[in-house]
Design an enzyme around this catalytic site. Structure first.
Site, PDB file in Angstrom:
ATOM      1  N   SER A 189       6.452   6.811  12.027  1.00 38.70           N
ATOM      2  CA  SER A 189       5.556   7.966  11.954  1.00 38.70           C
ATOM      3  C   SER A 189       5.965   8.931  10.862  1.00 38.70           C
ATOM      4  CB  SER A 189       5.542   8.719  13.284  1.00 38.70           C
ATOM      5  OG  SER A 189       4.718   9.860  13.148  1.00 38.70           O
ATOM      6  N   GLY A 190       4.954   9.562  10.281  1.00 39.81           N
ATOM      7  CA  GLY A 190       5.232  10.601   9.292  1.00 39.81           C
ATOM      8  C   GLY A 190       4.340  10.513   8.069  1.00 39.81           C
ATOM      9  N   GLY A 191       3.425   9.539   8.092  1.00 42.82           N
ATOM     10  CA  GLY A 191       2.511   9.412   6.970  1.00 42.82           C
ATOM     11  C   GLY A 191       3.246   9.048   5.689  1.00 42.82           C
TER      12      GLY A 191
ATOM     13  N   GLU B 182      -0.562  13.084  19.437  1.00 40.98           N
ATOM     14  CA  GLU B 182      -1.051  13.568  18.132  1.00 40.98           C
ATOM     15  C   GLU B 182      -2.558  13.882  18.214  1.00 40.98           C
ATOM     16  OE1 GLU B 182       0.054  11.027  14.683  1.00 40.98           O
ATOM     17  OE2 GLU B 182      -2.094  10.905  14.248  1.00 40.98           O
TER      18      GLU B 182
ATOM     19  N   LYS C 140       5.203   4.440  20.134  1.00 44.20           N
ATOM     20  CA  LYS C 140       4.495   4.963  18.958  1.00 44.20           C
ATOM     21  C   LYS C 140       3.025   5.233  19.305  1.00 44.20           C
ATOM     22  CE  LYS C 140       3.552   6.131  14.703  1.00 44.20           C
ATOM     23  NZ  LYS C 140       2.151   5.988  14.426  1.00 44.20           N
TER      24      LYS C 140
ATOM     25  N   HIS D  72     -13.193   2.121  54.479  1.00 45.14           N
ATOM     26  CA  HIS D  72     -12.054   1.891  53.579  1.00 45.14           C
ATOM     27  C   HIS D  72     -10.736   2.399  54.168  1.00 45.14           C
ATOM     28  CE1 HIS D  72     -14.497   0.341  50.380  1.00 45.14           C
ATOM     29  NE2 HIS D  72     -15.308   1.391  50.448  1.00 45.14           N
TER      30      HIS D  72
ATOM     31  N   ALA E  73       0.891  -1.169   0.000  1.00 45.30           N
ATOM     32  CA  ALA E  73       0.000   0.000   0.000  1.00 45.30           C
ATOM     33  C   ALA E  73       0.929   1.218   0.000  1.00 45.30           C
ATOM     34  CB  ALA E  73      -0.896  -0.031   1.219  1.00 45.30           C
TER      35      ALA E  73
ATOM     36  N   HIS F  18       2.872   8.384  21.183  1.00 49.26           N
ATOM     37  CA  HIS F  18       3.060   9.440  20.172  1.00 49.26           C
ATOM     38  C   HIS F  18       1.705   9.770  19.542  1.00 49.26           C
ATOM     39  CE1 HIS F  18       3.256  10.437  15.880  1.00 49.26           C
ATOM     40  NE2 HIS F  18       4.370  11.098  16.111  1.00 49.26           N
ATOM     41  N   ASN F  19       0.964   8.735  19.178  1.00 49.37           N
ATOM     42  CA  ASN F  19      -0.333   8.965  18.532  1.00 49.37           C
ATOM     43  C   ASN F  19      -1.326   9.616  19.491  1.00 49.37           C
ATOM     44  OD1 ASN F  19       0.874   7.636  16.403  1.00 49.37           O
ATOM     45  ND2 ASN F  19      -0.943   6.451  15.895  1.00 49.37           N
TER      46      ASN F  19
END
Ligand code: 6PG
Length: 510
Positions: free
Chosen positions: A133-135, A194, A187, A493, A12, A190-191
């Site tokens: 990363s970087g498209g 993003e 990663k 508690h 792709a 990172h997203n």
């Protein structure tokens, strides 16, 4: 051409571009795709004998592909995350030799990567889970690369990975992240950052448009100007570009519903068909801007959600990232929102009345401060993850490899690198003097912007949650004492005290 030591399967666009990047750096590469027609076309277009003459070797079956690579082999898989990765591995295994290395360059879930490393190791193979990363553009011209897994595997291929990565001031945007799923985990975070960054920019856009009433042209100019300052980053740069893009379909489909228009846009996407405002013969009217024709339903492939899910497990309060994920979910409820818009009231009689330029500057400051928070939260989550899973993460190095190639590349990553170089065990990025000072300078305008947004009814979930995090983190004492008291009252508690050691349970007043 010498026999390739590396191959890539999955042609792709990302796979094609990454293969070309490898080839253009002088490493011959065997290429393979499930449909051989695509492989042939690709190698015809770019391989030996074409005008590009890149050292690409076309192969057909899995057996051909594997045999075309010199032992010990390195095989990069650029396929959809999830089952397809396991399928490709299964298809390749019968043809591999012991010691061969497989690299998954997709956005895989890090726990899948951990499993694959173990399974392949048991069979005598090496496996690296590698964030890229970087498209499309990054894949071709230099991405940021985050490899994780056995160090031995990385060492074998580090010359290729560092050569094809983006370079910033002579430093490659690629470093070994750590053992296990560390590469894919980093990663994923990172997203998450993003997602937060994109949501923050979208909120700034909403405020400029729907509070201050700026036109698309003015908004584009504002983003261009911001990109020359502290906010200088890939995402701000592309945002400015978006506001310079006109719609070629404007007027041609005015009778259609928004949903139908998206389909039309998809079919047109492949063809060059957009103009810049400068190219307009007459002055553009607001509805000529392509951004206005894009349906307001944000998609997602899962990495942002994984960050939030993991943050809940680790106890890391990544509020800005998670609000960004939720904002995408809310945007996807388009049909419900259209109905709700007719029923639910907003503030009545409130209009923006301040000085526009002051407000624009305040939005810039709010964006900058919120962005510091989003990065601080992402780094906090990685710190917790490193502790939990013994990932040997070096935060200065992560900032270094995010300075170029990747989607969140930004000028201020240099400052993040400096902060962690100076203090590798920094508790929180906001505490680094440069960022603490930046937050101090931005905090008043940040508050003003959020107050104005609340007054006018403009939703700013990421801006607001980032500020709440900042205000919560800097508070010596939070109201959690009351929560502890309530827990102790209704469920025994127990609680700790401020003035003595130990665990206490009290009989609270009847
Ligand atoms: C990158 C990006 C990329 C990601 C897209 C889409 O670093 O190049 O993170 O890997 O796939 O940004 O992600 P969503 O579809 O989830 O928005």
């Amino acid at each position: 051409m010498s026999m390739p030591r590396i191959g890539l399967t999955g042609l792709a666009v990302m796979g094609q571009n990454l293969a070309r990047n490898v080839a253009r750096h002088g490493f011959p590469i065997a290429v393979h795709n499930r449909t051989t027609e695509k492989t042939r076309e690709f190698v015809n277009d770019y391989g030996p004998g074409s005008e590009h003459n890149e050292p690409l070797v076309a192969t057909e079956s899995e057996a051909d592909f594997v045999q075309a690579i010199a032992v010990p082999r390195t095989i990069v898989m650029m396929v959809k995350a999830g089952k397809p990765v396991d399928q490709v591995i299964e298809n390749l295994i019968p043809h591999l030799s012991p010691g061969d290395l497989l690299i998954d360059g997709g956005n895989s879930l890090w726990t899948d990567t951990e499993r694959r490393i173990k399974e392949l190791n048991a069979k005598g193979f090496l496996f690296l889970g590698t964030g890229v990363s970087g498209g499309e553009e990054g894949a071709l011209n230099g991405p940021s690369i985050m490899p994780g897994g056995p160090k031995e595997g990385y060492d074998r291929v580090s010359d290729i990975l560092t050569a094809i990565s983006a370079q910033v001031q002579g430093t490659p945007c690629c470093t070994f992240i750590g053992e296990g799923g560390a590469g894919h985990y980093v990663k994923t975070v990172h997203n998450g950052i993003e997602y937060a960054d994109m949501q923050l920019i979208a909120e700034a856009y909403d405020l400029l448009k729907n509070a201050a009433g700026l036109t698309n042209k003015e908004i584009g100019d504002v983003f261009t100007e911001w990109n020359a300052g502290d906010l200088d980053s890939f995402l701000i740069e592309i945002t400015a570009r978006i506001f310079r893009t006109m719609d070629d379909l404007a007027g041609s489909d005015s009778g259609k519903e928004a949903g139908e228009r998206t389909d039309a846009a998809t079919s047109i996407e492949a063809a060059p068909g957009t103009r810049t405002p400068e190219a307009e013969s007459s002055s553009p009217t607001p509805d000529h801007y392509l951004v206005d024709k894009v349906l307001d339903k944000a998609g997602q492939k899962g990495t942002g959600k994984w960050v939030s899910q993991s943050a809940l497990d680790l106890g890391s309060p990544v509020t800005a990232i998670t609000e960004a994920v939720f904002a995408r979910f809310l945007s996807a409820q388009k049909t419900e929102r259209v109905e709700a818009a007719k029923i639910l009231a907003g503030p009545t009689g409130e209009t923006f009345s301040g000085d526009k330029q002051t407000f624009i500057n305040a939005v810039r400051d709010a964006l900058y401060a919120s962005k510091i928070v989003a990065y601080a939260q992402g780094f906090d989550q990685m710190k917790q993850a490193a502790k939990e899973w013994n990932y040997d993460l070096h935060f200065g190095e992560l900032a270094t490899i995010w300075r170029g190639g990747c989607i969140i590349r930004a000028r201020f990553l240099d400052r993040i690198k400096d902060a962690y170089d100076e203090q590798p065990d920094l508790a929180n990025l906001m505490l680094a003097p440069y960022f603490a000072e930046g937050l101090k300078d931005a905090q008043n305008p940040w508050r003003t912007v959020i107050a104005e947004a609340v007054r006018l009814g403009v939703p700013t979930p990421a801006f607001s949650s980032a500020l709440a995090y900042y205000d919560g983190y800097r508070r010596e004492r939070l109201p959690a004492n009351l929560i502890q008291a309530q827990r102790d009252l209704f469920g025994a508690h127990t609680y700790e005290r401020t003035d003595r050691e130990g665990t206490f349970h009290s009989r609270w007043a009847e």
